[in-house]
Design a protein around this motif. Sequence first.
Motif, short mmCIF file in Angstrom:
data_model
loop_
_atom_site.label_atom_id
_atom_site.label_comp_id
_atom_site.label_asym_id
_atom_site.label_seq_id
_atom_site.Cartn_x
_atom_site.Cartn_y
_atom_site.Cartn_z
N UNK A 132 -9.88 -1.27 19.28
CA UNK A 132 -9.61 -1.08 20.70
C UNK A 132 -9.10 -2.36 21.36
N UNK A 133 -9.32 -3.50 20.73
CA UNK A 133 -8.86 -4.78 21.28
C UNK A 133 -7.45 -5.15 20.82
N UNK A 134 -6.91 -4.40 19.86
CA UNK A 134 -5.60 -4.74 19.32
C UNK A 134 -4.49 -4.37 20.30
N UNK A 135 -3.39 -5.09 20.20
CA UNK A 135 -2.21 -4.80 21.00
C UNK A 135 -1.49 -3.58 20.42
N UNK A 136 -0.72 -2.92 21.27
CA UNK A 136 0.03 -1.74 20.83
C UNK A 136 0.98 -2.09 19.69
N UNK A 137 1.50 -3.32 19.68
CA UNK A 137 2.44 -3.73 18.63
C UNK A 137 1.78 -3.85 17.26
N UNK A 138 0.45 -3.85 17.24
CA UNK A 138 -0.28 -3.98 15.97
C UNK A 138 -0.64 -2.63 15.36
N UNK A 139 -0.22 -1.54 16.02
CA UNK A 139 -0.52 -0.21 15.50
C UNK A 139 0.12 -0.02 14.13
N UNK A 140 -0.54 0.75 13.30
CA UNK A 140 -0.08 1.10 11.95
C UNK A 140 -0.20 -0.04 10.94
N UNK A 141 -0.70 -1.19 11.37
CA UNK A 141 -0.92 -2.26 10.39
C UNK A 141 -2.13 -1.92 9.53
N UNK A 142 -2.07 -2.23 8.24
CA UNK A 142 -3.20 -1.91 7.36
C UNK A 142 -4.43 -2.74 7.70
N UNK A 143 -5.57 -2.23 7.30
CA UNK A 143 -6.80 -2.98 7.49
C UNK A 143 -6.70 -4.34 6.81
N UNK A 144 -7.10 -5.36 7.53
CA UNK A 144 -7.06 -6.71 6.97
C UNK A 144 -8.43 -7.16 6.49
N UNK A 145 -8.46 -8.33 5.91
CA UNK A 145 -9.72 -8.91 5.42
C UNK A 145 -10.70 -9.11 6.56
N UNK A 146 -10.17 -9.45 7.75
CA UNK A 146 -11.05 -9.68 8.89
C UNK A 146 -11.86 -8.44 9.25
N UNK A 147 -11.23 -7.26 9.22
CA UNK A 147 -11.94 -6.02 9.52
C UNK A 147 -13.06 -5.78 8.51
N UNK A 148 -12.71 -5.90 7.23
CA UNK A 148 -13.71 -5.63 6.19
C UNK A 148 -14.84 -6.66 6.22
N UNK A 149 -14.47 -7.91 6.48
CA UNK A 149 -15.50 -8.96 6.54
C UNK A 149 -16.45 -8.73 7.72
N UNK A 150 -15.91 -8.27 8.84
CA UNK A 150 -16.76 -8.02 10.01
C UNK A 150 -17.77 -6.92 9.71
N UNK A 151 -17.31 -5.85 9.06
CA UNK A 151 -18.23 -4.76 8.69
C UNK A 151 -19.27 -5.26 7.69
N UNK A 152 -18.82 -6.03 6.70
CA UNK A 152 -19.74 -6.52 5.67
C UNK A 152 -20.80 -7.44 6.27
N UNK A 153 -20.40 -8.33 7.14
CA UNK A 153 -21.34 -9.28 7.75
C UNK A 153 -22.39 -8.54 8.59
#
Length: 256
Positions: free
Chosen positions: A223-244
Motif C-alpha cells: 500500500x506504500x508503493x508508488x503506482x509506477x512500481x505496480x507489477x514488479x516482482x516480490x523483492x528480497x525486502x518483502x520476503x525479509x520483512x515477513x521472515x523477520x
Amino acid sequence: MKDHSLQGDMQALARLAAADPDRVLCARFLPAFAQQGALVLLAFHNELIRALLPARSAAVAGPMAGLIRLQWWRDVLERTRPPEHVLAPYVLDMVERGQVGQATLLRLVHSCEVELAGGRDLLAWQGMMQDGAGALQRATGELLGVEDTSALQQLELCGMAYGAGAMLRHWPALQQSGRFICPEGAATLRQQGQVWLEAAGWSRLSSPLRLLGLPAVLARRDLARKASQAEQPRGLGDRAAVAWQGLKALRAFDRS
C-alpha cells in the motif's frame, strides 16, 4: 489424514497451494501442527479462485461455468454432494474436527459468487473483500483455536488489507482481466486498504495474532508503493520483512 503419509500429504497440498506464494510464505511461520491445515485452506481458496477464470471470456461463456463450479463446492461443504475432488476430504476433515468453521468456508464461496454475478458498486466490492481475503485470514485464526470475536475480526481486517494491497500491486493487469476490482479506482483502493490496515492494528496485536496476521506485513509495503512500481516482482525486502516479523512472532508464540 487417514491412509496418507504426512510427507505425501504436505507435498501434494504444497503443490495445490503454490499459486498463492505470498500466503504460502506467511504460512511457513505458523506452528508445525498448523502447517498442513494452512496449506489445505490455501489450496481450497485457490480452487475457488479458478472458478473466476471464465470471467475473462465472459462474452463467450458468461459466468455460468464458474457459478456451477462454486455451487459444486457449496454442495460439498453442505454435505449434499459426494466429496469427489482430491482436496475435498481434507477440507471436510478440518470442518469435522472443528478446526475451521463451515460458515467461514462458505463465505469464501460466496465471495467468488459475488465476483461472478453480483453488483459492481463499492459496497458490493467491500463485502466481497471481507468474505474473501478477510474470511481466509479468519479461517487461519480458527485453525489455531482463536475464538474471540474481536480477535477474529482483526484478523479479517489483516486479510482485507493484504487483499487490497495485492490488488493495487497487480492493478494494471487486473484492469484487463475482467475481475471485480475496486470500482472507484486505484486511489480509493489504496485509501481503503490503509483504513483496513490501520483498523487491524497489526503491530499492537498479541504475538499469536501477529503470527496469524502476517499478510498485513506485505499489505503495509504494497500500500506504500508508488503506482509506477505496480507489477514488479516480490523483492528480497518483502520476503525479509515477513521472515523477520514471522520469526519474532513465532518465538513469542512458542514462549506463551
